[in-house]
Design a protein around this motif. Structure first.
Motif, PDB file in Angstrom:
ATOM      1  N   UNK A 131       2.342   7.937  -6.394  1.00  0.00           N
ATOM      2  CA  UNK A 131       1.397   9.086  -6.534  1.00  0.00           C
ATOM      3  C   UNK A 131       1.948  10.384  -5.954  1.00  0.00           C
ATOM      4  N   UNK A 132       3.240  10.392  -5.279  1.00  0.00           N
ATOM      5  CA  UNK A 132       3.562  11.278  -4.718  1.00  0.00           C
ATOM      6  C   UNK A 132       4.740  11.883  -5.258  1.00  0.00           C
ATOM      7  N   UNK A 133       4.654  13.269  -5.972  1.00  0.00           N
ATOM      8  CA  UNK A 133       5.766  13.748  -7.011  1.00  0.00           C
ATOM      9  C   UNK A 133       6.996  13.798  -6.159  1.00  0.00           C
ATOM     10  N   UNK A 134       7.102  14.113  -4.687  1.00  0.00           N
ATOM     11  CA  UNK A 134       8.200  14.437  -4.010  1.00  0.00           C
ATOM     12  C   UNK A 134       8.835  13.115  -3.482  1.00  0.00           C
ATOM     13  N   UNK A 155       0.859  -1.210   0.141  1.00  0.00           N
ATOM     14  CA  UNK A 155       0.099  -0.114   0.134  1.00  0.00           C
ATOM     15  C   UNK A 155       0.967   1.212  -0.001  1.00  0.00           C
ATOM     16  N   UNK A 156       2.016   1.173   0.888  1.00  0.00           N
ATOM     17  CA  UNK A 156       2.759   2.410   0.832  1.00  0.00           C
ATOM     18  C   UNK A 156       3.459   2.507  -0.526  1.00  0.00           C
ATOM     19  N   UNK A 157       3.813   1.456  -1.435  1.00  0.00           N
ATOM     20  CA  UNK A 157       4.238   1.916  -2.689  1.00  0.00           C
ATOM     21  C   UNK A 157       3.485   2.472  -3.484  1.00  0.00           C
ATOM     22  N   UNK A 192       3.280   8.406 -14.766  1.00  0.00           N
ATOM     23  CA  UNK A 192       2.304   7.523 -15.654  1.00  0.00           C
ATOM     24  C   UNK A 192       1.385   6.638 -14.869  1.00  0.00           C
ATOM     25  N   UNK A 193       1.592   6.645 -13.505  1.00  0.00           N
ATOM     26  CA  UNK A 193       0.809   5.923 -12.711  1.00  0.00           C
ATOM     27  C   UNK A 193      -0.645   6.573 -12.729  1.00  0.00           C
ATOM     28  N   UNK A 194      -1.901   5.843 -12.569  1.00  0.00           N
ATOM     29  CA  UNK A 194      -3.113   6.445 -12.741  1.00  0.00           C
ATOM     30  C   UNK A 194      -3.390   7.557 -11.306  1.00  0.00           C
ATOM     31  N   UNK A 195      -3.976   8.422 -11.607  1.00  0.00           N
ATOM     32  CA  UNK A 195      -4.359   9.311 -10.506  1.00  0.00           C
ATOM     33  C   UNK A 195      -5.386   8.957  -9.771  1.00  0.00           C
TER      34      UNK A 195
END
Length: 73
Positions: free
Chosen positions: A28-31, A21-23, A38-41
């Motif tokens: 999704x985290x740009x930082x 889940x953390x991965x 490319x990962x779905x939002x």
């Protein structure tokens, strides 16, 4: 969006991808160093619920498989 489109939560996304889940959140985290543009939002379903469209996760998996197949040719 298809009327019968399924919304899946983070645990199911992680199961589909075979990652934690953390991965999923890191993707999704740009930082974060594991960020994947490319990962779905994800989107908010309600105040405390975030989900993904199942079709987008399926398309992402298919894209990864296609990349793998193309790399082996």
């Amino acid at each position: 969006m298809n009327k019968s489109e399924n919304i899946i939560r983070v645990k199911r996304v992680a199961e589909r991808l075979g990652i934690s889940v953390a991965a999923v959140w890191n993707k999704t985290n740009p930082k974060h160093r594991s960020y994947c543009p490319d990962f779905p939002k994800p989107f908010k379903v309600s105040t405390n619920i975030t989900g993904w469209l199942e079709s987008e996760i399926t398309a992402y998996i298919e894209m990864l498989a296609a990349t793998r197949t193309g790399a082996q040719s």
